[in-house]
Design a protein around this motif. Structure first.
Motif, PDB file in Angstrom:
ATOM      1  N   ARG A  30       0.863  -1.189   0.000  1.00 58.81           N
ATOM      2  CA  ARG A  30       0.000   0.000   0.000  1.00 58.81           C
ATOM      3  C   ARG A  30       0.892   1.229   0.000  1.00 58.81           C
ATOM      4  NH1 ARG A  30      -4.880  -0.065   2.868  1.00 58.81           N
ATOM      5  NH2 ARG A  30      -4.846   2.144   2.323  1.00 58.81           N
ATOM      6  N   ASP A  86       0.419   4.297  -0.767  1.00 56.52           N
ATOM      7  CA  ASP A  86      -0.152   5.501  -0.169  1.00 56.52           C
ATOM      8  C   ASP A  86       0.026   5.510   1.348  1.00 56.52           C
ATOM      9  OD1 ASP A  86      -1.954   3.291   0.001  1.00 56.52           O
ATOM     10  OD2 ASP A  86      -3.660   4.638   0.269  1.00 56.52           O
ATOM     11  N   LEU A  87      -0.230   4.378   1.965  1.00 57.65           N
ATOM     12  CA  LEU A  87      -0.092   4.280   3.419  1.00 57.65           C
ATOM     13  C   LEU A  87       1.375   4.365   3.840  1.00 57.65           C
ATOM     14  CD1 LEU A  87      -1.249   3.864   6.207  1.00 57.65           C
ATOM     15  CD2 LEU A  87      -1.350   1.416   5.731  1.00 57.65           C
ATOM     16  N   GLN A 125       3.740   5.956   2.339  1.00 58.83           N
ATOM     17  CA  GLN A 125       4.138   7.358   2.224  1.00 58.83           C
ATOM     18  C   GLN A 125       3.633   8.179   3.405  1.00 58.83           C
ATOM     19  OE1 GLN A 125       6.561   6.854   0.186  1.00 58.83           O
ATOM     20  NE2 GLN A 125       6.206   8.750  -0.918  1.00 58.83           N
ATOM     21  N   LYS A 126       2.403   7.952   3.831  1.00 58.21           N
ATOM     22  CA  LYS A 126       1.844   8.684   4.973  1.00 58.21           C
ATOM     23  C   LYS A 126       2.636   8.389   6.238  1.00 58.21           C
ATOM     24  CE  LYS A 126      -2.907   8.906   3.349  1.00 58.21           C
ATOM     25  NZ  LYS A 126      -4.274   8.411   3.545  1.00 58.21           N
ATOM     26  N   LEU A 127       2.952   7.113   6.448  1.00 56.87           N
ATOM     27  CA  LEU A 127       3.708   6.741   7.645  1.00 56.87           C
ATOM     28  C   LEU A 127       5.108   7.360   7.626  1.00 56.87           C
ATOM     29  CD1 LEU A 127       2.637   3.008   7.912  1.00 56.87           C
ATOM     30  CD2 LEU A 127       1.991   4.861   9.464  1.00 56.87           C
ATOM     31  N   ARG A 128       5.762   7.297   6.481  1.00 57.54           N
ATOM     32  CA  ARG A 128       7.088   7.901   6.367  1.00 57.54           C
ATOM     33  C   ARG A 128       7.030   9.399   6.645  1.00 57.54           C
ATOM     34  NH1 ARG A 128       8.799   5.468   0.702  1.00 57.54           N
ATOM     35  NH2 ARG A 128       9.393   3.384   1.339  1.00 57.54           N
ATOM     36  N   SER A 129       6.050  10.068   6.043  1.00 60.64           N
ATOM     37  CA  SER A 129       5.921  11.515   6.245  1.00 60.64           C
ATOM     38  C   SER A 129       5.721  11.844   7.718  1.00 60.64           C
ATOM     39  CB  SER A 129       4.759  12.068   5.420  1.00 60.64           C
ATOM     40  OG  SER A 129       5.069  12.016   4.056  1.00 60.64           O
ATOM     41  N   PHE A 130       4.891  11.059   8.384  1.00 60.62           N
ATOM     42  CA  PHE A 130       4.656  11.293   9.804  1.00 60.62           C
ATOM     43  C   PHE A 130       5.955  11.157  10.597  1.00 60.62           C
ATOM     44  CE2 PHE A 130       3.576   9.818  14.081  1.00 60.62           C
ATOM     45  CZ  PHE A 130       2.803  10.880  14.500  1.00 60.62           C
ATOM     46  N   GLU A 161       8.196  14.170   9.839  1.00 57.89           N
ATOM     47  CA  GLU A 161       7.702  15.387  10.483  1.00 57.89           C
ATOM     48  C   GLU A 161       8.027  15.389  11.975  1.00 57.89           C
ATOM     49  OE1 GLU A 161       3.567  15.381   9.395  1.00 57.89           O
ATOM     50  OE2 GLU A 161       4.055  15.778   7.291  1.00 57.89           O
ATOM     51  N   TYR A 166      10.057  13.454  -4.651  1.00 60.67           N
ATOM     52  CA  TYR A 166       9.868  12.902  -3.307  1.00 60.67           C
ATOM     53  C   TYR A 166      10.998  13.335  -2.374  1.00 60.67           C
ATOM     54  CZ  TYR A 166       9.400   9.715   0.565  1.00 60.67           C
ATOM     55  OH  TYR A 166       9.287   9.200   1.829  1.00 60.67           O
ATOM     56  N   GLN A 223      10.561  16.796  -1.344  1.00 60.87           N
ATOM     57  CA  GLN A 223       9.519  16.910  -0.317  1.00 60.87           C
ATOM     58  C   GLN A 223      10.078  16.564   1.058  1.00 60.87           C
ATOM     59  OE1 GLN A 223       6.440  14.260  -1.617  1.00 60.87           O
ATOM     60  NE2 GLN A 223       5.752  15.618  -3.251  1.00 60.87           N
TER      61      GLN A 223
END
Length: 115
Positions: free
Chosen positions: A47, A49-50, A52-57, A60, A86, A89
């Motif tokens: 997944r 998308d998921l 990427q979200k976890l990595r971004s979190f 941050e 990426y 970002q």
């Protein structure tokens, strides 16, 4: 804060080199598979998308910390603009100038990797 992108093809030793660097520097290691493997295990499928979200979190939260810096392992497809975007970002999350960002590419010939 410092950010080190440890890049290279599959099976070149990114995780191993990252682990050794983390032992001898104050840098912390965020290996690419630290997010991929739990998602695969829990959802039974890749997944992106998921992941990427976890990595971004993680990025941050780490950027808000007082830690010295982070090593991030990544298979960078130089011919894909999305990979360039990426990494830009990620740098933006940390708010770092180029003087605080390092790129280390590991190169190992395929016959050796296959051994």
């Amino acid at each position: 804060m410092n950010l080190l992108f440890l890049i290279g093809d599959s099976a070149v030793g990114k995780m191993t080199v990252g682990q050794e660097l983390a032992k001898i520097t104050p840098l912390r290691l965020f290996h690419n598979h630290m997010m991929i493997e739990p998602v695969l295990e829990i959802f039974g499928e890749f997944r992106g998308d998921l992941i990427q979200k976890l990595r971004s979190f993680i990025f941050e939260e780490f950027a808000k910390s007082d830690k010295y810096g982070l090593i991030f392992t990544f298979m960078w497809a130089f011919d894909m603009q999305s990979d360039w975007d990426y990494l830009e970002q990620v740098k933006e999350i940390f708010g770092l100038g180029e003087e605080d960002v390092y790129y280390v590419e590991l190169l190992v010939p395929q016959p050796i990797r296959l051994q």
